[in-house]
Write an enzyme that holds these catalytic residues in place. Structure first.
Site, PDB file in Angstrom:
ATOM      1  CG  ASN A   7      -1.866   1.152   1.144  1.00 53.27           C
ATOM      2  OD1 ASN A   7      -1.412   2.044   1.105  1.00 53.27           O
ATOM      3  ND2 ASN A   7      -2.962   0.934   1.737  1.00 53.27           N
ATOM      4  CG  ASP A   9      -2.768   4.801   0.546  1.00 51.30           C
ATOM      5  OD1 ASP A   9      -2.972   4.663  -0.689  1.00 51.30           O
ATOM      6  OD2 ASP A   9      -4.189   4.315   0.976  1.00 51.30           O
ATOM      7  CG  HIS A  10       0.952   5.994   4.865  1.00 55.35           C
ATOM      8  ND1 HIS A  10       0.144   6.840   5.068  1.00 55.35           N
ATOM      9  CD2 HIS A  10       0.671   4.737   5.494  1.00 55.35           C
ATOM     10  CE1 HIS A  10      -0.894   6.321   5.960  1.00 55.35           C
ATOM     11  NE2 HIS A  10      -0.611   5.263   6.032  1.00 55.35           N
ATOM     12  NE  ARG A  18       7.529  21.299   2.712  1.00 57.87           N
ATOM     13  CZ  ARG A  18       8.915  21.340   2.917  1.00 57.87           C
ATOM     14  NH1 ARG A  18       9.883  21.827   2.174  1.00 57.87           N
ATOM     15  NH2 ARG A  18       9.463  21.280   4.321  1.00 57.87           N
ATOM     16  CG  HIS A  47      -8.203   4.500   0.441  1.00 55.91           C
ATOM     17  ND1 HIS A  47      -8.214   4.332   1.733  1.00 55.91           N
ATOM     18  CD2 HIS A  47      -9.324   4.762   0.108  1.00 55.91           C
ATOM     19  CE1 HIS A  47      -9.630   4.635   1.986  1.00 55.91           C
ATOM     20  NE2 HIS A  47     -10.192   4.842   0.812  1.00 55.91           N
ATOM     21  NE  ARG A  49      -9.300   8.907   4.007  1.00 59.48           N
ATOM     22  CZ  ARG A  49      -9.525   8.096   4.762  1.00 59.48           C
ATOM     23  NH1 ARG A  49      -9.224   6.934   4.927  1.00 59.48           N
ATOM     24  NH2 ARG A  49     -10.733   8.241   5.278  1.00 59.48           N
ATOM     25  NE  ARG A  53      -7.583  11.600   5.371  1.00 55.66           N
ATOM     26  CZ  ARG A  53      -8.140  10.867   6.453  1.00 55.66           C
ATOM     27  NH1 ARG A  53      -7.524   9.981   7.020  1.00 55.66           N
ATOM     28  NH2 ARG A  53      -9.437  11.182   6.562  1.00 55.66           N
ATOM     29  CG  HIS A  54      -3.367   9.004   1.484  1.00 54.44           C
ATOM     30  ND1 HIS A  54      -4.300   8.242   0.553  1.00 54.44           N
ATOM     31  CD2 HIS A  54      -3.587   8.763   2.819  1.00 54.44           C
ATOM     32  CE1 HIS A  54      -5.078   7.799   0.909  1.00 54.44           C
ATOM     33  NE2 HIS A  54      -4.723   7.658   2.551  1.00 54.44           N
ATOM     34  CD  GLU A  74      -6.934   0.002   0.816  1.00 58.06           C
ATOM     35  OE1 GLU A  74      -7.029   0.942   1.294  1.00 58.06           O
ATOM     36  OE2 GLU A  74      -6.179  -0.722   0.941  1.00 58.06           O
ATOM     37  CB  THR A 105     -17.775  -1.775  17.354  1.00 58.69           C
ATOM     38  OG1 THR A 105     -18.072  -3.154  17.205  1.00 58.69           O
ATOM     39  CG2 THR A 105     -19.053  -1.274  17.681  1.00 58.69           C
ATOM     40  CD  GLU A 155      -7.044  -5.817   2.786  1.00 54.03           C
ATOM     41  OE1 GLU A 155      -7.225  -5.668   1.526  1.00 54.03           O
ATOM     42  OE2 GLU A 155      -6.449  -5.211   3.620  1.00 54.03           O
ATOM     43  CG  HIS A 196      -5.485  -1.489   9.436  1.00 56.79           C
ATOM     44  ND1 HIS A 196      -5.682  -0.409   8.528  1.00 56.79           N
ATOM     45  CD2 HIS A 196      -5.168  -0.914  10.627  1.00 56.79           C
ATOM     46  CE1 HIS A 196      -5.641   0.907   9.361  1.00 56.79           C
ATOM     47  NE2 HIS A 196      -5.256   0.442  10.486  1.00 56.79           N
TER      48      HIS A 196
HETATM   49  N1  PXP Z   1      -5.744  -2.772   3.980  1.00 58.97           N
HETATM   50  C1  PXP Z   1      -6.800  -1.836   3.900  1.00 58.97           C
HETATM   51  C2  PXP Z   1      -8.061  -2.149   3.591  1.00 58.97           C
HETATM   52  C3  PXP Z   1      -6.152  -0.541   4.307  1.00 58.97           C
HETATM   53  O1  PXP Z   1      -7.166   0.422   4.256  1.00 58.97           O
HETATM   54  C4  PXP Z   1      -4.964  -0.192   4.639  1.00 58.97           C
HETATM   55  C5  PXP Z   1      -4.554   1.046   4.941  1.00 58.97           C
HETATM   56  O2  PXP Z   1      -5.088   1.272   6.035  1.00 58.97           O
HETATM   57  C6  PXP Z   1      -4.223  -1.150   4.505  1.00 58.97           C
HETATM   58  C7  PXP Z   1      -4.545  -2.672   4.387  1.00 58.97           C
HETATM   59  C8  PXP Z   1      -2.672  -1.052   5.194  1.00 58.97           C
HETATM   60  O3  PXP Z   1      -2.663  -0.696   6.482  1.00 58.97           O
HETATM   61  P1  PXP Z   1      -1.146  -0.434   6.937  1.00 58.97           P
HETATM   62  O4  PXP Z   1      -0.865   0.617   6.412  1.00 58.97           O
HETATM   63  O5  PXP Z   1      -1.341  -0.253   8.450  1.00 58.97           O
HETATM   64  O6  PXP Z   1      -0.110  -1.628   6.836  1.00 58.97           O
END
Ligand code: PXP
Length: 246
Positions: A7, A9-10, A18, A47, A49, A53-54, A74, A105, A155, A196
């Site tokens: 993933n 995204d980060h 920035r 993802h 969003r 945001r990313h 995603e 929850t 998942e 996750h």
């Molecule tokens: N799977 C899903 C469905 C996610 O939304 C994410 C990102 O939050 C991840 C996996 C990856 O999670 P992480 O960044 O904590 O490894």
């Protein structure tokens, strides 16, 4: 062999910190994705969003062009994003909750509470040749509902397992729920992914969970990449994953 979807995204999170609102900036999530593939990753996850945001829309189209493995998109089950997915045609979409009312929850998608809408999206995606996964907690009711939607995958949300990892008895309880959830999903004909909060420390404990096909991992790999580079960070994770099923 257990597959790894990275993933990214980060990578975009760092860029947006920035360069938010501009169409330039580093680091480039597409470059990172290609390096993950070079290191052996089996897929790339991103993802888009609703609040952008990313990952930005332009990233997605470039990823669609560049990714040579599998693109896992995603997404929220919302009209705007569904239209984008149908145009983008990723290999697979994973429906995730973004709004508070869609979240159980434990943080997974409330499939049981939104079954009809999710079933309709699954059908539209499948008709367009796109597989579907549902990001859900290891909750028997949610898994049963998932099996009725026509999705190919679930998942399993490993966030609670990751959160409780350092408390032995709570970790054991979370692991049992994941094991039971994977068995239930498999018996209902669903393919099982997980993700996750997975990292280089908690991964091996997760190997107790049967039937897993792919793990989606983001934060820990991108974090490790800061010190050793993303290619090595992916290689290390793949090396750890080799022990699954042995
Ligand atoms: N799977 C899903 C469905 C996610 O939304 C994410 C990102 O939050 C991840 C996996 C990856 O999670 P992480 O960044 O904590 O490894």
């Amino acid at each position: 062999m257990l597959k790894l979807g990275v993933n990214i995204d980060h990578v975009a999170t760092i860029r947006e910190a920035r360069y938010r609102g501009r169409s330039i900036g580093e680091p480039d999530p597409i470059e990172a994705a290609l390096q993950c593939e070079t290191a052996g990753a089996h897929g790339i996850t991103a993802h888009l969003r609703e609040d952008r945001r990313h990952i930005q829309d332009r990233d997605l189209w470039r990823l669609r062009e560049a990714v040579n493995t599998r693109l896992n998109f995603e997404m929220a089950n919302s009209p705007e994003i569904i239209e984008i997915a149908l145009k983008l045609k990723p290999h697979i979409v994973c429906l995730v909750p973004e709004k508070r009312e869609e979240v159980t929850t434990e943080g997974g998608l409330d499939v049981a509470g939104h079954e009809q809408g999710i079933r309709s999206t699954c059908r539209r995606m499948n008709d367009a040749g796109i597989e579907v996964s549902l990001f859900i907690a290891p909750d028997p009711r949610q898994i049963e509902a998932a099996a009725r939607t026509g999705s190919q995958f679930i998942e399993l949300h490993t966030g609670s397992f990751a959160d409780e990892f350092h408390d032995e008895s709570r970790r054991a309880a979370e692991l049992v729920r994941l094991v039971d959830g994977a068995r239930q999903a498999h018996s209902l004909g669903l393919k099982v992914n997980a993700g996750h909060g997975l990292n280089y420390e908690n991964l091996k404990t997760l190997f107790a969970v049967p039937h897993m096909i792919e793990l989606n991992i983001g934060h820990s790999i991108v974090s490790r990449a800061v010190t050793i580079g993303i290619t090595e960070a992916v290689r290390e994770m793949l090396q750890l994953m080799r022990g699954y099923g042995k």
